[in-house]
Design a protein around this motif. Structure first.
Motif, PDB file in Angstrom:
ATOM      1  N   SER A  62       0.824  -1.203   0.000  1.00 30.44           N
ATOM      2  CA  SER A  62       0.000   0.000   0.000  1.00 30.44           C
ATOM      3  C   SER A  62       0.863   1.259   0.000  1.00 30.44           C
ATOM      4  CB  SER A  62      -0.935   0.005   1.218  1.00 30.44           C
ATOM      5  OG  SER A  62      -1.839  -1.076   1.172  1.00 30.44           O
ATOM      6  N   ILE A  63       1.910   1.247   0.819  1.00 28.86           N
ATOM      7  CA  ILE A  63       2.825   2.401   0.848  1.00 28.86           C
ATOM      8  C   ILE A  63       3.608   2.500  -0.456  1.00 28.86           C
ATOM      9  CG2 ILE A  63       4.923   3.316   1.914  1.00 28.86           C
ATOM     10  CD1 ILE A  63       2.514   3.920   3.551  1.00 28.86           C
ATOM     11  N   GLU A  64       4.035   1.367  -1.003  1.00 30.10           N
ATOM     12  CA  GLU A  64       4.763   1.387  -2.275  1.00 30.10           C
ATOM     13  C   GLU A  64       3.927   2.052  -3.363  1.00 30.10           C
ATOM     14  OE1 GLU A  64       6.023  -2.464  -3.482  1.00 30.10           O
ATOM     15  OE2 GLU A  64       7.729  -2.523  -2.093  1.00 30.10           O
ATOM     16  N   LEU A  65       2.657   1.668  -3.452  1.00 30.50           N
ATOM     17  CA  LEU A  65       1.776   2.244  -4.466  1.00 30.50           C
ATOM     18  C   LEU A  65       1.520   3.722  -4.186  1.00 30.50           C
ATOM     19  CD1 LEU A  65      -0.069   1.983  -6.921  1.00 30.50           C
ATOM     20  CD2 LEU A  65      -1.861   1.090  -5.413  1.00 30.50           C
ATOM     21  N   LEU A  66       1.253   4.059  -2.925  1.00 33.40           N
ATOM     22  CA  LEU A  66       0.980   5.443  -2.572  1.00 33.40           C
ATOM     23  C   LEU A  66       2.183   6.334  -2.868  1.00 33.40           C
ATOM     24  CD1 LEU A  66      -1.024   7.443  -1.300  1.00 33.40           C
ATOM     25  CD2 LEU A  66      -0.008   6.923   0.928  1.00 33.40           C
ATOM     26  N   ASN A  67       3.376   5.842  -2.577  1.00 34.66           N
ATOM     27  CA  ASN A  67       4.587   6.625  -2.817  1.00 34.66           C
ATOM     28  C   ASN A  67       4.774   6.929  -4.306  1.00 34.66           C
ATOM     29  OD1 ASN A  67       7.232   7.745  -1.836  1.00 34.66           O
ATOM     30  ND2 ASN A  67       8.031   6.140  -3.182  1.00 34.66           N
ATOM     31  N   LYS A  68       4.468   5.959  -5.152  1.00 31.90           N
ATOM     32  CA  LYS A  68       4.557   6.180  -6.596  1.00 31.90           C
ATOM     33  C   LYS A  68       3.605   7.287  -7.041  1.00 31.90           C
ATOM     34  CE  LYS A  68       6.026   1.554  -8.108  1.00 31.90           C
ATOM     35  NZ  LYS A  68       5.630   0.350  -8.895  1.00 31.90           N
ATOM     36  N   ILE A  69       2.398   7.259  -6.486  1.00 35.71           N
ATOM     37  CA  ILE A  69       1.414   8.278  -6.848  1.00 35.71           C
ATOM     38  C   ILE A  69       1.869   9.650  -6.365  1.00 35.71           C
ATOM     39  CG2 ILE A  69      -0.990   9.014  -6.577  1.00 35.71           C
ATOM     40  CD1 ILE A  69      -1.692   6.045  -6.098  1.00 35.71           C
ATOM     41  N   ILE A  70       2.381   9.714  -5.132  1.00 35.33           N
ATOM     42  CA  ILE A  70       2.849  10.982  -4.570  1.00 35.33           C
ATOM     43  C   ILE A  70       3.976  11.576  -5.414  1.00 35.33           C
ATOM     44  CG2 ILE A  70       4.076  12.012  -2.603  1.00 35.33           C
ATOM     45  CD1 ILE A  70       2.537  10.020  -0.803  1.00 35.33           C
ATOM     46  N   GLU A  71       4.892  10.722  -5.844  1.00 32.72           N
ATOM     47  CA  GLU A  71       6.054  11.193  -6.605  1.00 32.72           C
ATOM     48  C   GLU A  71       5.759  11.383  -8.085  1.00 32.72           C
ATOM     49  OE1 GLU A  71       9.347   8.618  -5.805  1.00 32.72           O
ATOM     50  OE2 GLU A  71       9.685   9.506  -3.811  1.00 32.72           O
ATOM     51  N   GLY A  72       4.525  11.091  -8.492  1.00 33.98           N
ATOM     52  CA  GLY A  72       4.158  11.295  -9.887  1.00 33.98           C
ATOM     53  C   GLY A  72       4.727  10.271 -10.839  1.00 33.98           C
ATOM     54  N   GLN A  73       5.100   9.100 -10.288  1.00 31.79           N
ATOM     55  CA  GLN A  73       5.631   8.038 -11.141  1.00 31.79           C
ATOM     56  C   GLN A  73       4.493   7.376 -11.923  1.00 31.79           C
ATOM     57  OE1 GLN A  73       8.132   5.222  -9.020  1.00 31.79           O
ATOM     58  NE2 GLN A  73       8.810   6.789  -7.582  1.00 31.79           N
ATOM     59  N   GLU A  74       4.851   6.749 -13.009  1.00 33.28           N
ATOM     60  CA  GLU A  74       3.855   6.040 -13.809  1.00 33.28           C
ATOM     61  C   GLU A  74       3.396   4.787 -13.069  1.00 33.28           C
ATOM     62  OE1 GLU A  74       3.333   3.932 -18.221  1.00 33.28           O
ATOM     63  OE2 GLU A  74       5.173   5.003 -17.712  1.00 33.28           O
ATOM     64  N   VAL A  75       2.094   4.631 -12.941  1.00 31.12           N
ATOM     65  CA  VAL A  75       1.500   3.463 -12.282  1.00 31.12           C
ATOM     66  C   VAL A  75       0.772   2.650 -13.338  1.00 31.12           C
ATOM     67  CG1 VAL A  75      -0.125   2.638 -10.541  1.00 31.12           C
ATOM     68  CG2 VAL A  75       1.261   4.682 -10.084  1.00 31.12           C
ATOM     69  N   GLU A  76       1.317   1.493 -13.664  1.00 26.25           N
ATOM     70  CA  GLU A  76       0.726   0.670 -14.719  1.00 26.25           C
ATOM     71  C   GLU A  76      -0.641   0.138 -14.325  1.00 26.25           C
ATOM     72  OE1 GLU A  76       3.417  -2.381 -15.866  1.00 26.25           O
ATOM     73  OE2 GLU A  76       4.989  -0.998 -16.523  1.00 26.25           O
ATOM     74  N   ASP A  77      -0.797  -0.240 -13.077  1.00 25.36           N
ATOM     75  CA  ASP A  77      -2.078  -0.789 -12.611  1.00 25.36           C
ATOM     76  C   ASP A  77      -2.301  -0.321 -11.178  1.00 25.36           C
ATOM     77  OD1 ASP A  77      -4.388  -2.154 -12.112  1.00 25.36           O
ATOM     78  OD2 ASP A  77      -3.578  -4.155 -12.473  1.00 25.36           O
TER      79      ASP A  77
END
Length: 349
Positions: free
Chosen positions: A301-316
């Protein structure tokens, strides 16, 4: 007198802007200069003003966690996973227990927005469209860690509750059980409990066993509710050969009731749970269950949230953690006593 950035700049022999860049981990400062500033900060014991830093950087390094019933062993492990991964990524946590109440969840969301948090992990048993609308309107990165949410705008990390419930009911059916009763979660739980119910219905249909809503007794995921639900099952459905509780605590409560009634598990009734909490391995008889890792759920959950916060591309933005059927002592194949009852009932009909 409080130490200021000017004091740090003077001791390090640099400008105020250089001190600011170092404190904000800018790559524009030479390593030698950055080292001077850091030594000055340490020597003067300079404390960064969080409010000022938030205004400068528009980040707080804070993540909010809104949960319900975190005293439960599985959810406690989930929180441990959240804490460990958040710490690894440099975040601190603000936590609020909502007791699954929408008003409390809304209140915590308001508080966390005021704190300028970077993101939120929501662990809720109740699914409200109003809650989703609030989350969207706040425009704060959010990850739900409690069940699958079909809304494409909402990110979630969960076990595949439908598939997991299907697996454990199919296991019971293959073992010869046809008289299965269920201890479900609260009717207000529109996420995990409803998903597990879907898996149960599918497994029963595939095994050609009639769905009977009367055999689903509501619990609230506690030991006590499993105990009382088991009492209702034995009173209403004396031919029951297996009980599937929608979490391990209710399953353990059911085993306690059966033991007090001198009903042998699994010789007379098999019992299965869901979650794979540590206690299930040590209760007597040890509990057959669907094992999922609360710790991994929190970490992902934190891994996914961190990607969103940093504006990284989230494939799914829908992430599933694995589950596993763990067979222990609380189940066996359909016992001879119940098999005899089935034969006798067939002759009478």
């Amino acid at each position: 007198m409080d130490v200021t950035m000017k004091d740090v700049a003077k001791l390090a022999g640099v400008s105020l802007s250089t001190v600011s860049r170092v404190l904000n981990d800018s790559s524009l400062v030479r390593e030698e200069t950055a080292l001077k500033v850091k030594k000055a900060v340490e020597k003067l014991d300079y404390q960064i003003n969080d409010s000022a830093r938030i205004l400068r950087t528009n980040t707080s390094n804070l993540i909010g966690v809104i949960g319900a019933g975190m005293e439960h062993p599985f959810l406690a492990n989930l929180l441990k996973g959240i804490e460990a991964e958040a710490r690894e990524k440099g975040y601190a946590l603000i936590y609020g227990d909502s007791d699954g109440e929408f008003e409390k969840e809304q209140n915590y969301l308001n508080i966390m927005k005021q704190k300028k948090i970077d993101g939120i992990i929501l662990i809720t048993t109740n699914y409200y469209n109003d809650l989703l609308n609030i989350v969207k309107n706040y425009q704060i990165p959010v990850v739900f860690a409690s069940g699958y949410i079909s809304d494409p705008e909402i990110s979630c990390v969960t076990v595949d509750n439908v598939a997991a419930a299907y697996d454990i009911v199919e296991y019971l059916c293959r073992a010869g059980h046809k008289e299965i009763a269920f201890i479900k979660g609260p009717d207000l739980d529109l996420l995990a409990s409803q998903e597990r119910l879907r898996g149960v219905k599918l497994a029963l249909r595939m095994s050609k066993i009639k769905y009977d809503s009367q055999k689903f007794i509501e619990g609230d995921f506690t030991f006590e509710s499993g105990y009382s639900a088991a009492a209702k099952i034995i009173d209403r459905f004396p031919n029951t050969s297996a009980i599937f509780a929608f979490n391990d605590e209710m399953a353990i409560g059911a085993i306690r009731y059966l033991a007090e009634q001198q009903i042998k598990v699994p010789e007379e009734i098999s019992v299965v749970g869901f979650d794979g909490i540590e206690m299930g391995e040590y209760v007597k008889p040890s509990l057959t269950t669907i094992k999922q890792s609360g710790y991994e759920l929190g970490l992902k959950s934190i891994e996914l949230l961190n990607k969103i916060i940093e504006g990284q591309e989230v494939e799914d933005n829908k992430v599933f953690i694995p589950h596993k059927l763990v067979v222990r002592e609380s189940t066996n194949k359909l016992n001879k006593l119940n098999l005899k009852k089935e034969v006798e009932n067939t002759k009478l009909n």
